[in-house]
Scaffold this motif. Structure first.
Motif, PDB file in Angstrom:
ATOM      1  N   GLU A  24     -19.810 -11.560   9.518  1.00  0.00           N
ATOM      2  CA  GLU A  24     -19.441 -11.237   8.137  1.00  0.00           C
ATOM      3  C   GLU A  24     -19.727  -9.774   7.909  1.00  0.00           C
ATOM      4  OE1 GLU A  24     -21.106 -13.738   5.140  1.00  0.00           O
ATOM      5  OE2 GLU A  24     -20.314 -15.541   6.134  1.00  0.00           O
ATOM      6  N   LEU A  25     -18.846  -9.148   7.185  1.00  0.00           N
ATOM      7  CA  LEU A  25     -19.074  -7.736   6.871  1.00  0.00           C
ATOM      8  C   LEU A  25     -20.087  -7.671   5.734  1.00  0.00           C
ATOM      9  CD1 LEU A  25     -17.945  -4.949   7.686  1.00  0.00           C
ATOM     10  CD2 LEU A  25     -16.399  -5.133   5.748  1.00  0.00           C
ATOM     11  N   PRO A  26     -21.208  -6.947   5.917  1.00  0.00           N
ATOM     12  CA  PRO A  26     -22.175  -6.869   4.823  1.00  0.00           C
ATOM     13  C   PRO A  26     -21.501  -6.350   3.537  1.00  0.00           C
ATOM     14  CG  PRO A  26     -23.048  -5.877   6.826  1.00  0.00           C
ATOM     15  CD  PRO A  26     -21.602  -6.191   7.094  1.00  0.00           C
ATOM     16  N   GLU A  27     -21.853  -6.976   2.420  1.00  0.00           N
ATOM     17  CA  GLU A  27     -21.205  -6.665   1.146  1.00  0.00           C
ATOM     18  C   GLU A  27     -21.313  -5.170   0.805  1.00  0.00           C
ATOM     19  OE1 GLU A  27     -19.182  -8.608  -0.477  1.00  0.00           O
ATOM     20  OE2 GLU A  27     -18.887  -6.984  -1.926  1.00  0.00           O
ATOM     21  N   THR A  28     -22.484  -4.586   1.062  1.00  0.00           N
ATOM     22  CA  THR A  28     -22.672  -3.163   0.733  1.00  0.00           C
ATOM     23  C   THR A  28     -21.714  -2.293   1.547  1.00  0.00           C
ATOM     24  OG1 THR A  28     -24.446  -3.160   2.358  1.00  0.00           O
ATOM     25  CG2 THR A  28     -25.105  -3.280   0.052  1.00  0.00           C
ATOM     26  N   LEU A  29     -21.522  -2.688   2.793  1.00  0.00           N
ATOM     27  CA  LEU A  29     -20.630  -1.915   3.663  1.00  0.00           C
ATOM     28  C   LEU A  29     -19.179  -2.057   3.199  1.00  0.00           C
ATOM     29  CD1 LEU A  29     -20.613  -0.182   6.163  1.00  0.00           C
ATOM     30  CD2 LEU A  29     -20.597  -2.236   7.563  1.00  0.00           C
ATOM     31  N   HIS A  30     -18.830  -3.266   2.805  1.00  0.00           N
ATOM     32  CA  HIS A  30     -17.481  -3.538   2.295  1.00  0.00           C
ATOM     33  C   HIS A  30     -17.203  -2.656   1.057  1.00  0.00           C
ATOM     34  CE1 HIS A  30     -14.342  -6.912   1.399  1.00  0.00           C
ATOM     35  NE2 HIS A  30     -13.876  -5.715   1.192  1.00  0.00           N
ATOM     36  N   ARG A  31     -18.177  -2.641   0.153  1.00  0.00           N
ATOM     37  CA  ARG A  31     -18.002  -1.877  -1.090  1.00  0.00           C
ATOM     38  C   ARG A  31     -17.914  -0.373  -0.806  1.00  0.00           C
ATOM     39  NH1 ARG A  31     -22.355  -3.652  -4.177  1.00  0.00           N
ATOM     40  NH2 ARG A  31     -21.567  -5.738  -3.869  1.00  0.00           N
ATOM     41  N   LYS A  32     -18.774   0.077   0.123  1.00  0.00           N
ATOM     42  CA  LYS A  32     -18.789   1.499   0.472  1.00  0.00           C
ATOM     43  C   LYS A  32     -17.422   1.933   1.026  1.00  0.00           C
ATOM     44  CE  LYS A  32     -21.310   4.297   3.745  1.00  0.00           C
ATOM     45  NZ  LYS A  32     -22.144   4.164   4.923  1.00  0.00           N
ATOM     46  N   LEU A  33     -16.861   1.053   1.840  1.00  0.00           N
ATOM     47  CA  LEU A  33     -15.556   1.338   2.438  1.00  0.00           C
ATOM     48  C   LEU A  33     -14.454   1.357   1.380  1.00  0.00           C
ATOM     49  CD1 LEU A  33     -13.820   1.749   4.930  1.00  0.00           C
ATOM     50  CD2 LEU A  33     -13.993  -0.695   5.406  1.00  0.00           C
ATOM     51  N   GLN A  34     -14.480   0.398   0.463  1.00  0.00           N
ATOM     52  CA  GLN A  34     -13.479   0.364  -0.609  1.00  0.00           C
ATOM     53  C   GLN A  34     -13.556   1.641  -1.451  1.00  0.00           C
ATOM     54  OE1 GLN A  34     -14.526  -3.389  -2.462  1.00  0.00           O
ATOM     55  NE2 GLN A  34     -12.542  -4.243  -1.916  1.00  0.00           N
ATOM     56  N   GLU A  35     -14.784   2.059  -1.746  1.00  0.00           N
ATOM     57  CA  GLU A  35     -14.953   3.271  -2.561  1.00  0.00           C
ATOM     58  C   GLU A  35     -14.430   4.503  -1.823  1.00  0.00           C
ATOM     59  OE1 GLU A  35     -19.104   3.243  -3.550  1.00  0.00           O
ATOM     60  OE2 GLU A  35     -18.850   1.505  -4.879  1.00  0.00           O
ATOM     61  N   ALA A  36     -14.689   4.576  -0.516  1.00  0.00           N
ATOM     62  CA  ALA A  36     -14.222   5.721   0.270  1.00  0.00           C
ATOM     63  C   ALA A  36     -12.691   5.769   0.289  1.00  0.00           C
ATOM     64  CB  ALA A  36     -14.774   5.626   1.694  1.00  0.00           C
ATOM     65  N   VAL A  94       0.854  -1.199   0.000  1.00  0.00           N
ATOM     66  CA  VAL A  94       0.000   0.000   0.000  1.00  0.00           C
ATOM     67  C   VAL A  94       0.886   1.243   0.000  1.00  0.00           C
ATOM     68  CG1 VAL A  94      -1.822   1.278   1.197  1.00  0.00           C
ATOM     69  CG2 VAL A  94      -1.854  -1.207   1.251  1.00  0.00           C
ATOM     70  N   LYS A  95       1.959   1.201   0.783  1.00  0.00           N
ATOM     71  CA  LYS A  95       2.872   2.350   0.840  1.00  0.00           C
ATOM     72  C   LYS A  95       3.514   2.625  -0.521  1.00  0.00           C
ATOM     73  CE  LYS A  95       4.181   2.413   5.734  1.00  0.00           C
ATOM     74  NZ  LYS A  95       5.271   2.238   6.708  1.00  0.00           N
ATOM     75  N   GLN A  96       3.607   1.571  -1.364  1.00  0.00           N
ATOM     76  CA  GLN A  96       4.158   1.746  -2.716  1.00  0.00           C
ATOM     77  C   GLN A  96       3.079   2.154  -3.724  1.00  0.00           C
ATOM     78  OE1 GLN A  96       6.515  -1.819  -3.865  1.00  0.00           O
ATOM     79  NE2 GLN A  96       6.517  -2.247  -1.677  1.00  0.00           N
ATOM     80  N   GLY A  97       1.861   2.381  -3.224  1.00  0.00           N
ATOM     81  CA  GLY A  97       0.778   2.834  -4.100  1.00  0.00           C
ATOM     82  C   GLY A  97      -0.092   1.720  -4.648  1.00  0.00           C
ATOM     83  N   LYS A  98       0.121   0.481  -4.158  1.00  0.00           N
ATOM     84  CA  LYS A  98      -0.707  -0.637  -4.643  1.00  0.00           C
ATOM     85  C   LYS A  98      -1.951  -0.711  -3.767  1.00  0.00           C
ATOM     86  CE  LYS A  98       2.878  -1.657  -7.163  1.00  0.00           C
ATOM     87  NZ  LYS A  98       3.015  -0.883  -8.411  1.00  0.00           N
ATOM     88  N   ILE A  99      -2.937   0.043  -4.143  1.00  0.00           N
ATOM     89  CA  ILE A  99      -4.122   0.207  -3.303  1.00  0.00           C
ATOM     90  C   ILE A  99      -4.924  -1.091  -3.159  1.00  0.00           C
ATOM     91  CG2 ILE A  99      -5.619   1.040  -5.148  1.00  0.00           C
ATOM     92  CD1 ILE A  99      -6.739   3.037  -3.145  1.00  0.00           C
ATOM     93  N   GLU A 100      -4.760  -2.003  -4.116  1.00  0.00           N
ATOM     94  CA  GLU A 100      -5.471  -3.290  -4.027  1.00  0.00           C
ATOM     95  C   GLU A 100      -5.089  -4.029  -2.746  1.00  0.00           C
ATOM     96  OE1 GLU A 100      -3.558  -2.314  -6.475  1.00  0.00           O
ATOM     97  OE2 GLU A 100      -4.620  -2.414  -8.390  1.00  0.00           O
TER      98      GLU A 100
END
Lengths: 214, 83
Positions: free
Chosen positions: B58-70, A30-36
């Protein structure tokens, strides 16, 4: 563990490639920019952090916000994270602080903290002495059991509840729990003992031999 | 201190295997002859096992996606503002 850049870097950043990596290798990516790699940290710890924020705040909306804030703060402060401690322990500390802020706001109690003095009082003294079955939880369906266990945890005070979740559900060590909550080791041990005894007392009603389920 | 009180004070350390062998032996002997302490020991051990054996949240899928987007949005904002 070798966490130097490129030591274990996968050729692609698919879930399958990231899943086997140690958390510090993910942090390094992540620190290298690999956000995945941060997605994998969310995948790995999201449910645990949500359980923690939910049990501290006692409110789903606050729990979701506190969890999101915790991950976002850990992401933005990642350059300051020192790899000599566990990322998860650091994340827990942020999540606890975020949850307490939500709780203070909702309850209007600006002094609420997890540092309050805990005494071994009567509420932890055993009163139920009926023996339990070998696998008493099997008397309940999964959802019903979940309700009983969550309800029992929610009766604990916030300082006891937080220690119990980290030690007995997340299975952090006493030292890691002390570090995450900024408590002394004797304080963690004393809270854990009280939490376990209080939970035993509550669950005894459901699990003792000869209760109405039999 | 009575042996019952000693067991209560050391119960967590006993269950977590964090006590000296001599004290463990002493407490084991006490549990074997004190029915109340046996129940407290056994049911506290089962309390921990039941919680640990419960299915993880389990983390609700919608919450997981919302967090990834943020997180992605925060990342894009930070790279955009970088000199």
């Amino acid at each position: 563990m070798n966490t130097s850049p490129n030591s274990n870097v996968p050729k692609d950043f698919t879930v399958d490639a990231l899943q086997p990596l140690h958390e510090l290798e993910l942090v390094s990516l992540v620190k290298q920019g690999k956000i995945e790699a941060f997605d994998e940290l969310i995948h790995r710890y999201g449910a645990k952090i949500f359980r923690l924020t939910y049990h501290i705040t006692g409110n789903r909306e606050d729990a979701e916000d506190a969890m999101q804030e915790a991950f976002l703060k850990s992401f933005s402060h990642l350059p300051q994270f020192q790899a000599n401690s566990k990322f998860y322990t650091w994340l827990v500390r942020i999540a606890v602080n975020e949850s307490l802020m939500k709780l203070r706001k909702r309850k209007g109690n600006m002094t609420l903290s997890l540092d309050e003095e805990i005494q071994m009082e009567d509420d932890s003294m055993p009163r139920e002495f009926a023996a339990w079955d070998e696998n008493p939880e099997q008397k309940y369906a999964r959802q019903e059991l979940r309700g009983i266990l969550d309800g029992a945890v929610d009766t604990l005070s916030a300082p006891l509840r937080t220690v119990f979740i980290l030690r007995d559900l997340d299975e952090l060590s006493t030292e890691e729990t002390a570090e995450a909550l900024n408590l002394s080791i004797p304080a963690v041990k004393s809270r854990l003992l009280r939490a376990r005894l209080q939970l035993r007392e509550i669950l005894a009603k459901h699990f003792h031999r000869g209760n109405s389920r039999e | 201190m009575s042996n019952c009180r000693k067991l209560l004070n050391e119960l967590s350390n006993f269950l977590d295997n964090e006590i000296e062998p001599g004290l463990r032996e002493e407490l084991e002997k006490h549990i074997a002859k004190c029915p109340h302490c046996y129940v407290v020991f056994d049911s506290t051990k089962k309390t921990i096992q039941i919680f640990r054996g419960c299915d993880p949240y389990e983390l609700p899928e919608t919450l997981h996606r919302k967090l990834q987007e943020a997180v992605r949005k925060q990342y894009e904002d930070s790279t955009r503002n970088r000199p």
